[in-house]
Design an enzyme around this catalytic site. Sequence first.
Site, PDB file in Angstrom:
ATOM      1  N   TYR A  42      -2.359   7.875  15.552  1.00 39.16           N
ATOM      2  CA  TYR A  42      -1.231   7.008  15.201  1.00 39.16           C
ATOM      3  C   TYR A  42      -0.523   6.515  16.474  1.00 39.16           C
ATOM      4  CZ  TYR A  42       3.578   5.826  14.155  1.00 39.16           C
ATOM      5  OH  TYR A  42       4.798   5.190  14.126  1.00 39.16           O
ATOM      6  N   PHE A  73       6.730  -4.899  11.139  1.00 41.57           N
ATOM      7  CA  PHE A  73       6.825  -3.504  10.693  1.00 41.57           C
ATOM      8  C   PHE A  73       5.536  -3.003  10.028  1.00 41.57           C
ATOM      9  CE2 PHE A  73      11.183  -5.198  10.307  1.00 41.57           C
ATOM     10  CZ  PHE A  73      11.863  -4.303  11.102  1.00 41.57           C
ATOM     11  N   SER A 110       0.828  -1.213   0.000  1.00 37.12           N
ATOM     12  CA  SER A 110       0.000   0.000   0.000  1.00 37.12           C
ATOM     13  C   SER A 110       0.858   1.258   0.000  1.00 37.12           C
ATOM     14  CB  SER A 110      -0.950   0.012   1.201  1.00 37.12           C
ATOM     15  OG  SER A 110      -0.221  -0.104   2.394  1.00 37.12           O
ATOM     16  N   ASN A 111       2.077   1.145   0.552  1.00 38.16           N
ATOM     17  CA  ASN A 111       2.947   2.320   0.596  1.00 38.16           C
ATOM     18  C   ASN A 111       4.346   1.963   0.109  1.00 38.16           C
ATOM     19  OD1 ASN A 111       3.438   5.011   1.132  1.00 38.16           O
ATOM     20  ND2 ASN A 111       4.094   4.624   3.232  1.00 38.16           N
ATOM     21  N   SER A 167       7.030   3.347  18.541  1.00 37.83           N
ATOM     22  CA  SER A 167       7.367   4.727  18.196  1.00 37.83           C
ATOM     23  C   SER A 167       7.547   5.584  19.443  1.00 37.83           C
ATOM     24  CB  SER A 167       6.206   5.281  17.373  1.00 37.83           C
ATOM     25  OG  SER A 167       6.231   6.676  17.361  1.00 37.83           O
ATOM     26  N   LYS A 176      -0.157   2.679  18.324  1.00 36.24           N
ATOM     27  CA  LYS A 176       1.111   2.025  18.693  1.00 36.24           C
ATOM     28  C   LYS A 176       1.112   1.640  20.171  1.00 36.24           C
ATOM     29  CE  LYS A 176       3.454   1.781  14.880  1.00 36.24           C
ATOM     30  NZ  LYS A 176       3.840   0.474  14.305  1.00 36.24           N
TER      31      LYS A 176
END
Length: 334
Positions: free
Chosen positions: A148, A79, A33-34, A123, A152
């Site tokens: 986000y 990841f 997707s990225n 993160s 996490k």
Amino acid sequence: MILVTGGCGYIGSHCAVELLKNNKDILIIDDLSNSDYQSIRNIKLISNKNVEFIHGDITDIDVLNDCFSQNNIESVFHFAGKKSISESYKDPLSYFSTNVKGTINLIESMQKYDVNNIIFSSSATVYGSDYPLPWKEDLILNMPHNPYAKSKLMSENILKSYLSTNQNFSIGILRYFNPIGFHSSGLLEDKVLGSSNLVPSIISYLLKNIQFLPVYGDNYDTKDGSGVRDYIHIIDLIEGHLKAYEYTKKNKGCFVWNLGSGEGFSVFEIIKKFEELLDMKFDLRVLPRREGDLAEYWADISKANRELNWYPEKDINNMVKNILAFFEIKKENN
Ligand code: WQD
């Protein structure tokens, strides 16, 4: 064999190359997707090794179950996930779906196939904004503000909670600060250049894809008014993963490590390093602060130093030189 979720992305592809270099067999699952399939070709090219690849989404547990049932997987490097703070404000549900549901699926599938070791890509944003600097792993964390970071921290907590039901399980949680820099081949992860992070912006500016370099805020309460971050070179960051993997293979439990340099540099300081090395002045435009940006943060890395014997090798000057070498490769290919 090690399952690498999100192995085509910026951090995942660099990690895949290092794992192969260390003679580990890997299976990559990525929904592209990225990223794109070129990552797989380049990982193979750099390492001169074979890589198994499944084009699939970790929110689909059947795909994960197939990965585990058809391969002899002993460990997972996780990841796969969405990573933009600003996008997470606009589309929080997709962040919780991919990042949290994806992690739950992974744990369920690992449980089913008796796989007991995971290295989780977390993160520094999980710390939110309430704590004195430098940030240490043992702080009791309040729920951070942006979706986000929430996704996490929720994933970290789910992993920890699962641990109490499985005494054989081992978890390495790695809290990244600001990874920058590139593999020396210049072949890994072009997509990063499309992002609006500081280093990709600088490269875009040097490639003349943007006319001026935006500085998001010059009136923060920091040493020079611009935002301060802890930048860590991608290869040092990956070295931390390999050490965390070895540690969690030997020790059962859940372990959290910060991966940063331990030092904070401001946006203006970073820009100055580039200007000095290139002997030029950048055309800067000060723009309003970005939503969700903090003024400053950096890591306490003494726990990773002590427990993993992990010491980042590249300082900020080496990082800037590495980025300029990457820029030269891109310029030639442009
Ligand atoms: C750094 C500084 C900007 C671009 C990173 C990751 C993100 C998340 C958290 C991982 C800030 C300033 C930037 C530009 C600028 N991931 N800036 N001009 O926001 O710290 O986010 O950590 O967990 O995915 O990228 O990194 O590089 O975007 O910003 O002035 O063109 O540079 O305001 O102070 P950030 P960044």
